[in-house]
Design an enzyme around this catalytic site. Sequence first.
Site, PDB file in Angstrom:
ATOM      1  N   GLY A  48       3.657   3.045   4.382  1.00 64.53           N
ATOM      2  CA  GLY A  48       3.859   2.230   3.184  1.00 64.53           C
ATOM      3  C   GLY A  48       4.520   2.901   1.996  1.00 64.53           C
ATOM      4  N   GLU A 102       1.307   7.709  -2.501  1.00 66.45           N
ATOM      5  CA  GLU A 102       0.752   6.544  -1.804  1.00 66.45           C
ATOM      6  C   GLU A 102       1.381   5.257  -2.329  1.00 66.45           C
ATOM      7  OE1 GLU A 102      -0.705   5.225   0.485  1.00 66.45           O
ATOM      8  OE2 GLU A 102      -2.519   6.239   1.155  1.00 66.45           O
ATOM      9  N   ASP A 103       1.326   4.219  -1.497  1.00 69.63           N
ATOM     10  CA  ASP A 103       1.806   2.911  -1.954  1.00 69.63           C
ATOM     11  C   ASP A 103       0.766   2.224  -2.834  1.00 69.63           C
ATOM     12  OD1 ASP A 103       0.063   2.593   0.212  1.00 69.63           O
ATOM     13  OD2 ASP A 103       1.348   1.205   1.309  1.00 69.63           O
ATOM     14  N   ASP A 106      -6.600   1.021  -3.112  1.00 69.51           N
ATOM     15  CA  ASP A 106      -7.375  -0.220  -3.128  1.00 69.51           C
ATOM     16  C   ASP A 106      -8.855   0.158  -3.264  1.00 69.51           C
ATOM     17  OD1 ASP A 106      -7.630  -3.073  -2.766  1.00 69.51           O
ATOM     18  OD2 ASP A 106      -8.135  -2.743  -0.672  1.00 69.51           O
ATOM     19  N   LYS A 134      -5.590  -0.802  -7.695  1.00 71.12           N
ATOM     20  CA  LYS A 134      -6.465  -1.955  -7.949  1.00 71.12           C
ATOM     21  C   LYS A 134      -7.815  -1.427  -8.424  1.00 71.12           C
ATOM     22  CE  LYS A 134      -4.634  -4.922  -4.204  1.00 71.12           C
ATOM     23  NZ  LYS A 134      -4.939  -5.440  -2.847  1.00 71.12           N
ATOM     24  N   PHE A 155      -3.926  -9.583  -2.817  1.00 68.60           N
ATOM     25  CA  PHE A 155      -3.086  -8.980  -1.792  1.00 68.60           C
ATOM     26  C   PHE A 155      -1.611  -9.038  -2.194  1.00 68.60           C
ATOM     27  CE2 PHE A 155      -0.989  -8.584   2.346  1.00 68.60           C
ATOM     28  CZ  PHE A 155      -1.643  -7.463   2.818  1.00 68.60           C
ATOM     29  N   VAL A 156      -0.929  -7.907  -2.051  1.00 66.51           N
ATOM     30  CA  VAL A 156       0.491  -7.833  -2.392  1.00 66.51           C
ATOM     31  C   VAL A 156       1.303  -7.279  -1.216  1.00 66.51           C
ATOM     32  CG1 VAL A 156       0.256  -7.633  -4.917  1.00 66.51           C
ATOM     33  CG2 VAL A 156       0.060  -5.582  -3.500  1.00 66.51           C
ATOM     34  N   ARG A 168       7.804  -5.057   4.524  1.00 70.03           N
ATOM     35  CA  ARG A 168       7.989  -3.780   3.825  1.00 70.03           C
ATOM     36  C   ARG A 168       9.371  -3.676   3.179  1.00 70.03           C
ATOM     37  NH1 ARG A 168       3.703  -0.456   5.422  1.00 70.03           N
ATOM     38  NH2 ARG A 168       3.132  -0.541   7.622  1.00 70.03           N
TER      39      ARG A 168
END
Length: 180
Positions: A48, A102-103, A106, A134, A155-156, A168
């Site tokens: 990601g 990192e993407d 969460d 988040k 959620f994205v 992606r």
Amino acid sequence: MKEVHYNGLTFVPYIENEKIAARIKELAKVIKRDCEGSVPLFICVLNGAFPFAADLFREVDMDAEITFIRLKSYQGMQSSGVVKEVIGLSEDIKDRTVIIVEDIVDTGKTIHNLMEDLKKKQPAKLKIATLLFKPEALVCDVKPDYVGFEIPKKFVIGYGLDLDGIARNLKDVYQLKENA
Ligand code: IMP
Ligand code: MG
């Protein structure tokens, strides 16, 4: 920009690529300042984080290196892939300034485990750069050092983030449209 559809779900435009690019320039400046006097090693967590890592790395105007890792879930753990083994790190990170890229953070479980693993290798500094964070979803004691955008617990997808492997390659970040 318009809505996109994947797996019967509707996603609405959320963070445009131009806004991401502008934010990355700001983060890159801060990273450069923080890492002065060292040659930082960026560790991109695949899959990601690859668009973010590529853009961030090119904006950091100093000598730096980049490498790529994957997190492979242990088999047979009831924690459904929470504990993950680092694969692909061939560099010696002892006494180095390391920036994990990192993407998204969460629950923070992934990054927390990764930090614990990398700390054992005794880097001089270990920082986290994440495009998205988040805070409401966080259950671990981790604090990302460089955050692109704090977002709500929705959620994205896009710009590296996927829905079962797809989406992606969207240039912008999209958010799940609820009650659609
Ligand atoms: P964690 O909960 O912080 O451990 O996040 C684990 C992983 O879940 C992230 O690296 C992403 O791959 C994925 N993830 C969490 N939230 C989202 C999201 O909103 N969209 C896509 N992937 C997500
Ligand atoms: Mg990820």
